[in-house]
Design a protein around this motif. Structure first.
Motif, PDB file in Angstrom:
ATOM      1  N   ASP A 149       1.649   3.263  -2.351  1.00 30.86           N
ATOM      2  CA  ASP A 149       1.072   4.352  -3.140  1.00 30.86           C
ATOM      3  C   ASP A 149      -0.175   4.946  -2.501  1.00 30.86           C
ATOM      4  OD1 ASP A 149       3.051   3.937  -5.011  1.00 30.86           O
ATOM      5  OD2 ASP A 149       1.833   2.565  -6.210  1.00 30.86           O
ATOM      6  N   ASP A 150      -0.822   4.187  -1.640  1.00 27.42           N
ATOM      7  CA  ASP A 150      -2.052   4.640  -0.989  1.00 27.42           C
ATOM      8  C   ASP A 150      -1.989   4.293   0.497  1.00 27.42           C
ATOM      9  OD1 ASP A 150      -4.582   5.566  -0.474  1.00 27.42           O
ATOM     10  OD2 ASP A 150      -5.594   3.799  -1.309  1.00 27.42           O
ATOM     11  N   PRO A 151      -1.317   5.133   1.294  1.00 22.31           N
ATOM     12  CA  PRO A 151      -1.147   4.816   2.719  1.00 22.31           C
ATOM     13  C   PRO A 151      -2.459   4.629   3.476  1.00 22.31           C
ATOM     14  CG  PRO A 151       0.294   6.623   2.090  1.00 22.31           C
ATOM     15  CD  PRO A 151      -0.608   6.350   0.922  1.00 22.31           C
ATOM     16  N   ALA A 152      -3.493   5.300   3.056  1.00 21.79           N
ATOM     17  CA  ALA A 152      -4.774   5.168   3.752  1.00 21.79           C
ATOM     18  C   ALA A 152      -5.324   3.748   3.651  1.00 21.79           C
ATOM     19  CB  ALA A 152      -5.781   6.163   3.191  1.00 21.79           C
ATOM     20  N   ALA A 153      -4.968   3.039   2.586  1.00 21.95           N
ATOM     21  CA  ALA A 153      -5.440   1.660   2.418  1.00 21.95           C
ATOM     22  C   ALA A 153      -4.788   0.718   3.417  1.00 21.95           C
ATOM     23  CB  ALA A 153      -5.168   1.183   0.996  1.00 21.95           C
ATOM     24  N   HIS A 181       0.820  -1.211   0.000  1.00 23.56           N
ATOM     25  CA  HIS A 181       0.000   0.000   0.000  1.00 23.56           C
ATOM     26  C   HIS A 181       0.857   1.266   0.000  1.00 23.56           C
ATOM     27  CE1 HIS A 181      -3.342  -2.659   0.775  1.00 23.56           C
ATOM     28  NE2 HIS A 181      -2.716  -3.130   1.845  1.00 23.56           N
TER      29      HIS A 181
END
Length: 101
Positions: A70-74, A68
Motif C-alpha cells: 500500500d505504501d511503496p515508498a516505505a 509495503h
C-alpha cells in the motif's frame, strides 16, 4: 487463494516461457551447425546461473517488500539495505533483517 494464484501464475508463466524459448532456440540452431549449437550451449551455461541468481535475489526480496504494497515508498529503505551488500547481509544473519519489518 486468489492472492496466492495472482502471485504464482505470472511466475509459473515466466518459467515456462523461458523453457520454451530455450527449446525453440536449440531447435533452430541445431539445424544450422553443431558449432552454433555448441556456442549456444556455452552461452546458456554462463547465462543460466547468472539469471538464476538474479531471480533468486528478486524472489528473496518479496517477503520484505510485500507488506509495503500500500505504501511503496516505505519499501525503499528495505531494498536499499538488502541491495547494498548481499554478501554482507547474508553473512550478518537475522539482525540486519529487522530493518525491513
Amino acid at each position: 487463494m486468489k492472492t496466492l494464484l495472482g502471485a504464482a501464475v505470472p511466475l509459473f508463466l515466466s518459467m515456462v516461457s523461458g523453457m520454451v524459448a530455450h527449446l525453440v532456440g536449440s531447435a533452430v540452431l541445431g539445424n544450422q551447425s553443431a558449432a552454433t549449437l555448441a556456442a549456444m550451449a556455452l552461452a546458456l551455461a554462463v547465462f543460466s546461473p547468472v539469471a538464476a541468481a538474479v531471480a533468486g535475489g528478486v524472489r528473496g526480496l518479496v517477503p520484505f517488500v510485500a507488506p509495503h504494497a500500500d505504501d511503496p515508498a516505505a519499501a525503499l529503505p528495505c531494498c536499499a539495505t538488502l541491495a547494498g551488500s548481499v554478501t554482507e547481509w547474508a553473512g550478518s544473519g537475522p539482525r540486519s533483517w529487522s530493518v525491513c519489518r
